[in-house]
Design a protein around this motif. Structure first.
Motif, PDB file in Angstrom:
ATOM      1  N   ALA A 115       0.832  -1.203   0.000  1.00  0.00           N
ATOM      2  CA  ALA A 115       0.000   0.000   0.000  1.00  0.00           C
ATOM      3  C   ALA A 115       0.868   1.255   0.000  1.00  0.00           C
ATOM      4  O   ALA A 115       0.548   2.247  -0.673  1.00  0.00           O
ATOM      5  N   SER A 116       1.978   1.222   0.737  1.00  0.00           N
ATOM      6  CA  SER A 116       2.865   2.385   0.808  1.00  0.00           C
ATOM      7  C   SER A 116       3.531   2.663  -0.536  1.00  0.00           C
ATOM      8  O   SER A 116       3.607   3.809  -0.996  1.00  0.00           O
ATOM      9  N   ILE A 117       4.022   1.579  -1.189  1.00  0.00           N
ATOM     10  CA  ILE A 117       4.684   1.759  -2.486  1.00  0.00           C
ATOM     11  C   ILE A 117       3.682   2.168  -3.556  1.00  0.00           C
ATOM     12  O   ILE A 117       3.957   3.011  -4.416  1.00  0.00           O
ATOM     13  N   ALA A 118       2.476   1.562  -3.496  1.00  0.00           N
ATOM     14  CA  ALA A 118       1.480   1.802  -4.534  1.00  0.00           C
ATOM     15  C   ALA A 118       1.036   3.248  -4.574  1.00  0.00           C
ATOM     16  O   ALA A 118       0.671   3.767  -5.640  1.00  0.00           O
ATOM     17  N   VAL A 119       1.059   3.923  -3.439  1.00  0.00           N
ATOM     18  CA  VAL A 119       0.675   5.339  -3.406  1.00  0.00           C
ATOM     19  C   VAL A 119       1.623   6.157  -4.275  1.00  0.00           C
ATOM     20  O   VAL A 119       1.215   7.115  -4.940  1.00  0.00           O
ATOM     21  N   VAL A 120       2.894   5.756  -4.302  1.00  0.00           N
ATOM     22  CA  VAL A 120       3.901   6.482  -5.084  1.00  0.00           C
ATOM     23  C   VAL A 120       3.979   5.947  -6.510  1.00  0.00           C
ATOM     24  O   VAL A 120       3.895   6.694  -7.488  1.00  0.00           O
ATOM     25  N   ASN A 121       4.143   4.607  -6.643  1.00  0.00           N
ATOM     26  CA  ASN A 121       4.318   4.006  -7.967  1.00  0.00           C
ATOM     27  C   ASN A 121       3.943   2.525  -7.917  1.00  0.00           C
ATOM     28  O   ASN A 121       4.760   1.692  -7.515  1.00  0.00           O
ATOM     29  N   PRO A 122       2.729   2.149  -8.337  1.00  0.00           N
ATOM     30  CA  PRO A 122       2.313   0.741  -8.308  1.00  0.00           C
ATOM     31  C   PRO A 122       3.211  -0.162  -9.142  1.00  0.00           C
ATOM     32  O   PRO A 122       3.387  -1.341  -8.825  1.00  0.00           O
ATOM     33  N   THR A 123       3.777   0.367 -10.222  1.00  0.00           N
ATOM     34  CA  THR A 123       4.627  -0.445 -11.090  1.00  0.00           C
ATOM     35  C   THR A 123       5.815  -1.020 -10.330  1.00  0.00           C
ATOM     36  O   THR A 123       6.219  -2.167 -10.551  1.00  0.00           O
ATOM     37  N   VAL A 124       6.385  -0.222  -9.433  1.00  0.00           N
ATOM     38  CA  VAL A 124       7.523  -0.691  -8.641  1.00  0.00           C
ATOM     39  C   VAL A 124       7.125  -1.906  -7.800  1.00  0.00           C
ATOM     40  O   VAL A 124       7.868  -2.890  -7.700  1.00  0.00           O
ATOM     41  N   ALA A 125       5.939  -1.864  -7.206  1.00  0.00           N
ATOM     42  CA  ALA A 125       5.470  -2.978  -6.394  1.00  0.00           C
ATOM     43  C   ALA A 125       5.293  -4.240  -7.233  1.00  0.00           C
ATOM     44  O   ALA A 125       5.627  -5.351  -6.799  1.00  0.00           O
ATOM     45  N   LEU A 126       4.780  -4.094  -8.445  1.00  0.00           N
ATOM     46  CA  LEU A 126       4.566  -5.252  -9.306  1.00  0.00           C
ATOM     47  C   LEU A 126       5.899  -5.848  -9.765  1.00  0.00           C
ATOM     48  O   LEU A 126       6.057  -7.072  -9.817  1.00  0.00           O
ATOM     49  N   LEU A 127       6.858  -5.003 -10.092  1.00  0.00           N
ATOM     50  CA  LEU A 127       8.180  -5.496 -10.472  1.00  0.00           C
ATOM     51  C   LEU A 127       8.881  -6.148  -9.286  1.00  0.00           C
ATOM     52  O   LEU A 127       9.635  -7.119  -9.454  1.00  0.00           O
ATOM     53  N   LEU A 128       8.624  -5.629  -8.090  1.00  0.00           N
ATOM     54  CA  LEU A 128       9.174  -6.252  -6.890  1.00  0.00           C
ATOM     55  C   LEU A 128       8.637  -7.669  -6.732  1.00  0.00           C
ATOM     56  O   LEU A 128       9.375  -8.603  -6.395  1.00  0.00           O
ATOM     57  N   ASN A 129       7.340  -7.851  -7.007  1.00  0.00           N
ATOM     58  CA  ASN A 129       6.755  -9.188  -6.919  1.00  0.00           C
ATOM     59  C   ASN A 129       7.381 -10.116  -7.956  1.00  0.00           C
ATOM     60  O   ASN A 129       7.684 -11.281  -7.660  1.00  0.00           O
ATOM     61  N   ALA A 130       7.569  -9.619  -9.184  1.00  0.00           N
ATOM     62  CA  ALA A 130       8.211 -10.443 -10.214  1.00  0.00           C
ATOM     63  C   ALA A 130       9.612 -10.866  -9.776  1.00  0.00           C
ATOM     64  O   ALA A 130      10.029 -12.013  -9.985  1.00  0.00           O
ATOM     65  N   THR A 131      10.324  -9.954  -9.133  1.00  0.00           N
ATOM     66  CA  THR A 131      11.678 -10.260  -8.651  1.00  0.00           C
ATOM     67  C   THR A 131      11.650 -11.332  -7.567  1.00  0.00           C
ATOM     68  O   THR A 131      12.499 -12.241  -7.559  1.00  0.00           O
TER      69      THR A 131
END
Length: 454
Positions: free
Chosen positions: A171-187
């Protein structure tokens, strides 16, 4: 708590230690890979709901993006988990992680239509059932005796912790940039695949090509094994009933907090109620799994089963959110003391060739029952006050648990079922099936039966 770990092996009838469990390199690899995947999943789930809502400004579509992760279990969970029986466990887990890594990277592409995002998310979650089934079937192979119970407790507690941390971080990352959170999950999926590939031995498949029949028939055999065997049917009813009531405070937390925040900010009230059950689960799983002897854990099944819904009955009195959270935490504590024991016993009474399929039956049942419980109580809460709904629902749970525990098999029946598992084989399969490892016979009728998938 780490200070209680002894350098020496516990007595034969004592609980396994953290050191014994983590001494197994394969378990360390599976545990680390699982934690990474769970964290990534919850981070992405929080991010996707934010991303879809920003794109559409639709609460319904945002909720759909969250709920799509449960859909594969409902439409084909047992069928998909049967695949884990046909192929090598390590191969199934690695292939699932790599597929999810690629698909989550595609979800992160900016500008995708919402329909495409939901389709990709559905494909991502199709890999969950076979991956989780393979992991579940592998644990009793690499962790003998009481170690599998503590291993299950550690996994369950880590999963709950990952849920809390993942949602907060996502939720914290998504407020700034959801794409980063999704790439983090892929990683995290990529790292998980590496850990499993190089940290887990290539165990043979439970079912060879020569012994396969038809995917639907093999899936049906999983249902027959679970519900046609008295001891496994008793465990299934116990697990399903515990899920039927423990999920309700978490599922109704948003509406409950909005109507009864008692001066506390509604968002904070919701967070406190939702986090309480996972926190209680973590504490219960670690304390009971590590500090209570195996034989005593078996004797605690009946009282913990009744206590888990009983502790929620005072919700009828409409207590403030902090008290509701304490009740939910106590419920989580009881369920955590109950489930790993039931799960450990479940895997011990299953022959090797049935474990992944039986996991699919149980995991699907848990998903369906949790969703149904929240749906039914939510509909009731539309007409009646939430505290009364939860209180009455939990009182009904006490009656149901009393009926289930009255029919719980005796220690002699449990012991006989564990011994019989060593001689049972999947239909049409030769003597290649490996019997589940149980404690030595000289430990007595209950000490080797240490137990029995939230």
């Amino acid at each position: 708590m780490e200070a209680t770990v002894s350098d020496e092996r516990p007595p034969a009838d004592g609980p396994a230690t953290f050191r014994e469990v983590f001494a197994e390199g394969e378990y360390r690899a599976i545990f680390a890979a699982s934690v990474l995947s769970w964290l990534g999943d919850y981070v992405a789930r929080a991010a996707v709901t934010v991303m879809v809502y920003r794109e559409t400004e639709s609460v319904a579509l945002s909720a759909t993006a969250f709920a799509v992760s449960y859909l594969p279990w409902l439409v084909g969970g047992p069928l998909l988990t049967t695949l884990a029986e046909r192929y090598r466990y390590r191969s199934v887990m690695v292939a699932a992680d790599l597929a999810r890594m690629v698909l989550m990277a595609l979800v992160a592409i900016k500008g995708l239509p919402v329909a495409a995002v939901l389709t990709l998310l559905f494909l991502v979650t199709l890999a969950n059932p076979p991956s989780q089934a393979a992991r579940s079937a592998l644990l009793p192979v690499i962790l003998p005796g009481d170690r599998v119970v503590l291993g299950l407790s550690l996994n369950a507690s880590a999963g709950q912790a990952a849920q809390v941390v993942g949602y907060l971080v996502g939720a914290s990352i998504a407020v700034v940039n959801p794409t980063v959170a999704l790439l983090l999950n892929a990683t995290t999926f990529g790292l998980s695949a590496l850990l499993v590939r190089f940290g887990v031995r290539d165990h043979p498949a439970a079912m060879t090509a020569a012994h396969r029949s038809h995917l639907l028939r093999e899936t049906a055999q999983g249902f027959q094994m679970v519900f046609g065997t008295p001891i496994m049917r008793a465990i299934a009813l116990l697990v399903f009933a515990s899920m039927l009531f423990s999920i309700v405070p978490e599922g109704l937390a948003a509406a409950w907090a909005d109507d009864h925040h008692d001066g506390m900010q509604a968002g904070l009230s919701q967070a406190v109620i939702m986090a309480a059950n996972p926190v209680g689960f973590i504490l219960g799983g670690l304390l009971i799994g590590r500090m209570v002897a195996p034989a005593r854990r078996l004797r605690l099944i009946r009282p913990l089963a009744v206590f888990s819904p009983l502790v929620l009955v005072p919700a009828f009195l409409n207590p403030p959110p902090t008290v509701v959270a304490l009740l939910a935490a106590a419920c989580g504590f009881a369920v955590a003391g109950l489930l790993p024991t039931a799960n450990g016993l479940f895997v011990q009474v299953l022959p090797d060739g049935y474990r992944a399929r039986a996991f699919g039956v149980m995991a699907t049942g848990v998903q369906v029952i949790q969703g149904a419980a929240v749906l039914v109580t939510g509909l009731l809460a539309e007409r009646f006050p939430i505290p009364k709904v939860v209180g009455v629902w939990s009182a009904a749970g006490v009656l149901l648990m009393l009926l289930i525990t009255l029919r719980w098999p005796s220690a002699a029946a449990v012991d006989a079922a564990v011994r019989a598992a060593g001689h049972r084989q999947p239909a049409g399969q030769a003597a290649r099936v490996v019997a589940p490892r149980s404690a030595p016979a000289q430990e007595g009728p209950t000490s080797g039966i240490t137990a029995a998938t939230r």
